[in-house]
Write a protein that holds these residues in place. Structure first.
Motif, PDB file in Angstrom:
ATOM      1  N   UNK A  22      12.794   9.447   0.636  1.00  0.00           N
ATOM      2  CA  UNK A  22      12.047   9.376   1.572  1.00  0.00           C
ATOM      3  C   UNK A  22      10.414   9.133   0.915  1.00  0.00           C
ATOM      4  N   UNK A  23       9.775   8.065   1.348  1.00  0.00           N
ATOM      5  CA  UNK A  23       8.595   7.735   0.525  1.00  0.00           C
ATOM      6  C   UNK A  23       7.700   7.097   1.663  1.00  0.00           C
ATOM      7  N   UNK A  24       6.248   7.067   1.240  1.00  0.00           N
ATOM      8  CA  UNK A  24       5.185   6.458   2.172  1.00  0.00           C
ATOM      9  C   UNK A  24       4.701   5.107   1.498  1.00  0.00           C
ATOM     10  N   UNK A  25       4.984   4.232   2.095  1.00  0.00           N
ATOM     11  CA  UNK A  25       4.421   2.698   1.669  1.00  0.00           C
ATOM     12  C   UNK A  25       4.632   1.751   2.924  1.00  0.00           C
ATOM     13  N   UNK A  26       3.600   0.995   2.810  1.00  0.00           N
ATOM     14  CA  UNK A  26       3.513  -0.266   3.697  1.00  0.00           C
ATOM     15  C   UNK A  26       3.586  -1.656   3.007  1.00  0.00           C
ATOM     16  N   UNK A  27       4.729  -2.474   3.164  1.00  0.00           N
ATOM     17  CA  UNK A  27       4.507  -3.738   2.602  1.00  0.00           C
ATOM     18  C   UNK A  27       4.063  -4.939   3.626  1.00  0.00           C
ATOM     19  N   UNK A  28       2.860  -5.380   3.484  1.00  0.00           N
ATOM     20  CA  UNK A  28       2.245  -6.321   4.274  1.00  0.00           C
ATOM     21  C   UNK A  28       2.796  -7.897   3.810  1.00  0.00           C
ATOM     22  N   UNK A  29       3.579  -8.443   4.774  1.00  0.00           N
ATOM     23  CA  UNK A  29       3.831  -9.975   4.411  1.00  0.00           C
ATOM     24  C   UNK A  29       3.332 -11.107   5.566  1.00  0.00           C
ATOM     25  N   UNK A  30       3.072 -12.404   4.792  1.00  0.00           N
ATOM     26  CA  UNK A  30       2.421 -13.055   5.599  1.00  0.00           C
ATOM     27  C   UNK A  30       3.443 -13.666   6.807  1.00  0.00           C
ATOM     28  N   UNK A  68       4.263  13.218   2.094  1.00  0.00           N
ATOM     29  CA  UNK A  68       4.459  13.422   1.116  1.00  0.00           C
ATOM     30  C   UNK A  68       5.811  12.695   0.661  1.00  0.00           C
ATOM     31  N   UNK A  69       5.767  12.328  -0.589  1.00  0.00           N
ATOM     32  CA  UNK A  69       7.110  11.456  -1.172  1.00  0.00           C
ATOM     33  C   UNK A  69       8.193  12.673  -1.609  1.00  0.00           C
ATOM     34  N   UNK A  70       9.495  12.518  -1.104  1.00  0.00           N
ATOM     35  CA  UNK A  70      10.504  13.296  -1.278  1.00  0.00           C
ATOM     36  C   UNK A  70      11.876  12.400  -1.486  1.00  0.00           C
ATOM     37  N   UNK A  71      11.890  12.032  -2.862  1.00  0.00           N
ATOM     38  CA  UNK A  71      13.483  11.254  -3.157  1.00  0.00           C
ATOM     39  C   UNK A  71      13.178   9.959  -2.527  1.00  0.00           C
ATOM     40  N   UNK A  92       0.837  -1.201  -0.006  1.00  0.00           N
ATOM     41  CA  UNK A  92       0.119   0.041   0.029  1.00  0.00           C
ATOM     42  C   UNK A  92       0.915   1.277  -0.063  1.00  0.00           C
ATOM     43  N   UNK A  93       0.770   2.232  -1.082  1.00  0.00           N
ATOM     44  CA  UNK A  93       1.475   3.478  -0.835  1.00  0.00           C
ATOM     45  C   UNK A  93       0.961   4.667  -1.517  1.00  0.00           C
ATOM     46  N   UNK A  94       1.343   5.823  -1.086  1.00  0.00           N
ATOM     47  CA  UNK A  94       0.721   6.879  -1.334  1.00  0.00           C
ATOM     48  C   UNK A  94       1.810   8.040  -1.653  1.00  0.00           C
ATOM     49  N   UNK A  95       1.657   8.816  -2.742  1.00  0.00           N
ATOM     50  CA  UNK A  95       2.797   9.787  -2.757  1.00  0.00           C
ATOM     51  C   UNK A  95       2.303  11.033  -2.015  1.00  0.00           C
ATOM     52  N   UNK A  96       0.937  11.067  -1.802  1.00  0.00           N
ATOM     53  CA  UNK A  96       0.683  12.328  -0.847  1.00  0.00           C
ATOM     54  C   UNK A  96      -0.712  12.019  -0.251  1.00  0.00           C
ATOM     55  N   UNK A  97      -0.748  12.406   0.855  1.00  0.00           N
ATOM     56  CA  UNK A  97      -1.845  12.248   1.855  1.00  0.00           C
ATOM     57  C   UNK A  97      -1.968  13.257   2.662  1.00  0.00           C
ATOM     58  N   UNK A  98      -2.995  13.924   2.865  1.00  0.00           N
ATOM     59  CA  UNK A  98      -3.270  14.873   3.845  1.00  0.00           C
ATOM     60  C   UNK A  98      -4.614  14.677   4.982  1.00  0.00           C
ATOM     61  N   UNK A  99      -4.343  14.761   6.114  1.00  0.00           N
ATOM     62  CA  UNK A  99      -5.320  14.288   7.102  1.00  0.00           C
ATOM     63  C   UNK A  99      -5.209  15.525   8.130  1.00  0.00           C
ATOM     64  N   UNK A 100      -6.533  16.015   8.251  1.00  0.00           N
ATOM     65  CA  UNK A 100      -6.596  17.024   9.244  1.00  0.00           C
ATOM     66  C   UNK A 100      -7.979  16.867  10.031  1.00  0.00           C
ATOM     67  N   UNK A 101      -7.779  17.030  11.140  1.00  0.00           N
ATOM     68  CA  UNK A 101      -8.944  16.707  12.126  1.00  0.00           C
ATOM     69  C   UNK A 101      -8.909  17.894  13.172  1.00  0.00           C
ATOM     70  N   UNK A 102     -10.329  18.208  13.386  1.00  0.00           N
ATOM     71  CA  UNK A 102     -10.400  19.331  14.755  1.00  0.00           C
ATOM     72  C   UNK A 102     -11.333  18.385  15.640  1.00  0.00           C
ATOM     73  N   UNK A 103     -10.913  18.207  16.972  1.00  0.00           N
ATOM     74  CA  UNK A 103     -11.473  17.483  18.069  1.00  0.00           C
ATOM     75  C   UNK A 103     -12.201  18.755  19.003  1.00  0.00           C
TER      76      UNK A 103
END
Length: 777
Positions: A353-361, A348-351, A314-325
């Motif tokens: 430095x990236x955003x991903x998750x590799x799930x293995x059994x 944000x991916x920068x060279x 699962x990967x994403x080049x950009x993701x923005x999350x904002x929340x107000x509680x």
């Protein structure tokens, strides 16, 4: 019967029930007798269905669900579905019987390991009102005044014979002004769901663990088709969860992952005027929860393979999350509130430095063939955390973090009750040793070579563009550093149920190496640094509860060792070194409590419980409102009873000790002169019970964002700043009954250790201070 009704019957029968084998076709002669009735009513019964495997194949890799089956919980029960056309709407009403779904194994690309197995008991219902024409009004579907529901659900995730149990799960999804379209997107055709004014109402009665049935001598037999709980400990829960989310925005789904085949999901979801609540004995509640989740490039799902085997990425080049509680409450619902807490997280991916998750059994190598492993990479840029207190706001600005690491997830069992095939003792079987490398009972999260870094620019008070200022140093008491580099290994294992009732208990071992922590730092990275540090921490039988007093963290038995290679002024790597610092701690019964509500009204610079008495004492009366945050730290330091070796420094791992070393030869530890504060500990100072030790060393903090009096020095005078500037206000109190120090030693590299002072007592301290950090203009 109208021909469109027959067509709809053919379309919906495979969707509304898994019991297709119980249905029989109606011939024309039978249908000819039907007259004077609109719509279709279906009632289905059957013995269930099963599949040896269900496979998803993508780019040559296979995700396989083995031993998949579904059946009614009660034999002979039926489900009913009705279809009607009212005006321009197709109305579908489904009332399902209680079902059970089982998946024996979740595997990836023929690996000998698996993600585990899954079982669910549930009842589904639906009321759908569908119209032709999507958001464009031309093609697609529109959904109004519709509801999907799941009730009476219990889910089991099974790992190596043990179960994670989600009990009492229910949700209702309300769809209104929602549209489903096929549109053109950046990656070709997309399925787009516009949420309109949707609402999601869900609850979980509890999450527990069953660690007993893996051992048949401990478990109780399960009634077939019943979600009975077999382990007494499984009756305890991690707590209850409720949410009422009002959703808007859209979700788009397209084919094609990061490369080749796969899946791409683009969320553009908004949340408004919602409720989130976690409940234990007390509550953690946000009464006005709002936010958004947006990714322009989308989240991709791919099946891939490398030298370590196959994985789902699962990967994403950009993701923005904002929340107000808003209206955040911690503890008793009638307590003062924290105010508002806001998050803005930007990934944000920068060279490299990236955003991903590799799930293995497969999880930890010592936890059998099932479980989950994950390789993780993250990069968060220019983010912030904001606290609003009685309308005044403070930002932790310029928050950044990046790193990589490996994580494992397993349900595990210790060998404390005796060695069996379902437990892992390790090579060091002493659970109370820092070198213990076996497992504990519970849900285990393992960490391996997690190399990371975080920092934030500083505080901004008033608005997001206010000048940067200091004040973060006041958080170091809670071991929150303004900047930190680290390599982390270790584990934390959780069990359901806190010190009282719901909550959680934990055992943990953390090993931090190659660490650099800033005590204070400026925007150029210069300050006071704990450079070249290692830090090991061990927790036994700790707990976390939400009570009427707020969030209560109990450390249980805790011991640690912080070894700072160099305390440096200036740059973290090249600044002038003050020397080496070692801090060892041994505690039992220490706590950290966080609750909503700050200092309220108080007297600054004087004493008195009212404005008049405060002014009369020379102080200034300040009312900081009914919102804010209160923190109470209690450290109960325990005396090491192993003795004090003569002419030597004790090396016992469970001991309270401070070592300052200077004059090392080529920076080698142990070659310099040392000052050792040895075997310090707290006591209640009770003559008739000298072993009583419950009061501890206490630090009470009230945190607020509030205006304060400030003046600029002009010559020999001081000109008040008007209006009163906002600041980060900390009202603090340090108090203890008695602190004892067995001895103070001086150690020479050639002359050895000499005790210079012995048997020191510090008694009945109560120190109060009020500090407010404001920007320098």
């Amino acid at each position: 019967m109208p021909r469109y009704s027959l067509l709809l019957l053919a379309l919906f029968c495979p969707l509304v029930t898994p019991l297709a084998q119980a249905m029989q076709a109606l011939d024309d002669q039978a249908l000819s007798a039907v007259s004077g009735r609109d719509g279709i009513s279906l009632q289905t019964t059957g013995g269930g269905w099963s599949a040896g495997s269900v496979n998803y194949i993508q780019d040559g890799q296979t995700l396989s669900l083995k031993g998949v089956s579904g059946k009614a919980q009660t034999a002979g029960s039926s489900s009913t579905t009705t279809l009607d056309v009212v005006g321009d709407q197709l109305q579908v009403q489904h009332s399902g019987s209680a079902q059970v779904l089982s998946i024996d194994n979740i595997e990836l690309a023929g690996s000998s390991k698996s993600f585990g197995s899954f079982r669910a008991f549930f009842t589904l219902g639906a009321t759908l009102k569908l119209s032709g024409g999507g958001a464009s009004g031309v093609s697609g579907f529109s959904v109004d005044d519709s509801q999907l529901s799941l009730s009476a659900a219990t889910f089991y995730y099974r790992d190596n014979g043990f179960d994670l149990i989600v009990k009492g799960l229910s949700f209702d999804t309300y769809l209104n002004n929602a549209y489903l379209d096929i549109v053109s997107g950046g990656n070709g055709q997309e399925i787009k769901l516009d949420l309109g004014t949707s609402r999601f109402v869900g609850s979980i009665a509890g999450i527990g663990l069953d660690l007993a049935h893996g051992d048949p001598t401990l478990g109780v037999a399960v009634t077939p088709g019943s979600p009975d709980l077999r382990d007494v400990d499984a009756q305890r829960s991690f707590g209850k969860l409720n949410m009422d989310l009002r959703l808007g925005g859209s979700i788009s789904i397209a084919g094609g992952g990061a490369s080749g085949e796969g899946l791409r999901i683009k969320p553009n979801i908004t949340i408004a005027n919602s409720l989130f609540q976690y409940q234990d004995e007390g509550v953690l509640r946000a009464e006005n929860f709002a936010g958004s989740l947006i990714s322009n490039a989308g989240l991709t799902l791919d099946l891939e393979q490398d030298g370590a085997g196959s994985y789902a990425k699962i990967a994403f080049q950009d993701l923005k999350f904002n929340a107000t509680l808003g209206g955040l409450i911690m503890g008793n619902p009638s307590n003062q509130k924290l105010g508002g807490l806001a998050l803005e997280l930007n990934f944000l991916d920068q060279g490299a430095r990236q955003n991903w998750l590799k799930l293995r059994p497969g999880g930890d190598p010592n936890s059998g063939q099932k479980g989950i492993s994950a390789d993780l990479s993250w990069n968060m840029v220019n983010s912030s955390l904001a606290l609003t207190d009685n309308g005044n706001s403070m930002w932790f600005s310029g928050l950044r973090t990046h790193g990589t690491g490996q994580f494992t997830f397993d349900l595990t069992k210790s060998c404390a009750a005796g060695v069996s095939t379902s437990c892992y003792a390790g090579s060091n079987s002493d659970l109370n040793s820092g070198g213990y490398n076996g497992h504990f009972d519970g849900m285990r999260l393992g960490l391996k070579n997690v190399v990371g870094s975080y920092s934030f620019d500083g505080l901004r008070v008033g608005d997001a563009n206010a000048p940067l200022q200091g004040g973060t140093e006041l958080l170091v008491l809670m071991e929150i550093f303004p900047a930190y580099d680290f390599t982390l290994n270790g584990q934390i294992t959780l069990k359901a149920g806190g010190a009282v009732g719901d909550g959680l208990r934990y055992n943990a071992d953390f090993y931090i190496t190659e660490a650099n922590a800033a005590v204070t730092v400026d925007e150029n990275g210069r300050g006071l640094w704990l450079s070249g540090s290692s830090y090991e921490m061990h927790y036994r039988e700790g707990s976390l509860d939400i009570s009427n007093n707020g969030v209560e963290l109990r450390k249980g038995t805790y011991w640690s060792k912080l070894d700072v290679g160099n305390v440096r002024w200036g740059d973290r790597l090249t600044g002038r070194s003050i020397g080496r610092l070692v801090l060892k701690r041994y505690e039992q019964g220490s706590t950290l409590a966080i609750s909503s509500g700050g200092a309220g009204a108080l007297c600054v610079g004087g004493s008195g419980s009212s404005s008049a008495t405060c002014s009369a004492s020379g102080g200034r009366w300040e009312d900081r409102g009914n919102e804010g945050l209160s923190v109470k730290l209690k450290n109960v330091f325990v005396r090491d009873g192993s003795g004090n070796p003569a002419n030597a420094v004790s090396t016992n791992e469970k001991r309270n000790q401070i070592i300052i070393e200077t004059g090392r030869v080529n920076g080698v530890n142990g070659t310099g002169s040392q000052l050792v504060v040895d075997n310090f500990h707290t006591s209640d100072g009770t003559p008739n019970n000298p072993n009583a030790n419950t009061y501890g060393f206490n630090v009470d903090l009230n945190l607020d964002v509030a205006p304060t009096k400030v003046c600029n020095k002009t010559g020999s005078g001081c000109t008040p700043v008007t209006p009163d500037p906002l600041g980060f206000a900390v009202n603090g109190r340090v108090h203890f009954k008695e602190v004892n120090i067995d001895r103070i030693q001086h150690v020479h590299p050639t002359g050895g250790a000499v005790t210079s002072m012995f048997g020191i007592k510090l008694q009945n301290a109560d120190i109060r201070a009020n500090l407010t950090a404001t920007p320098i203009n």
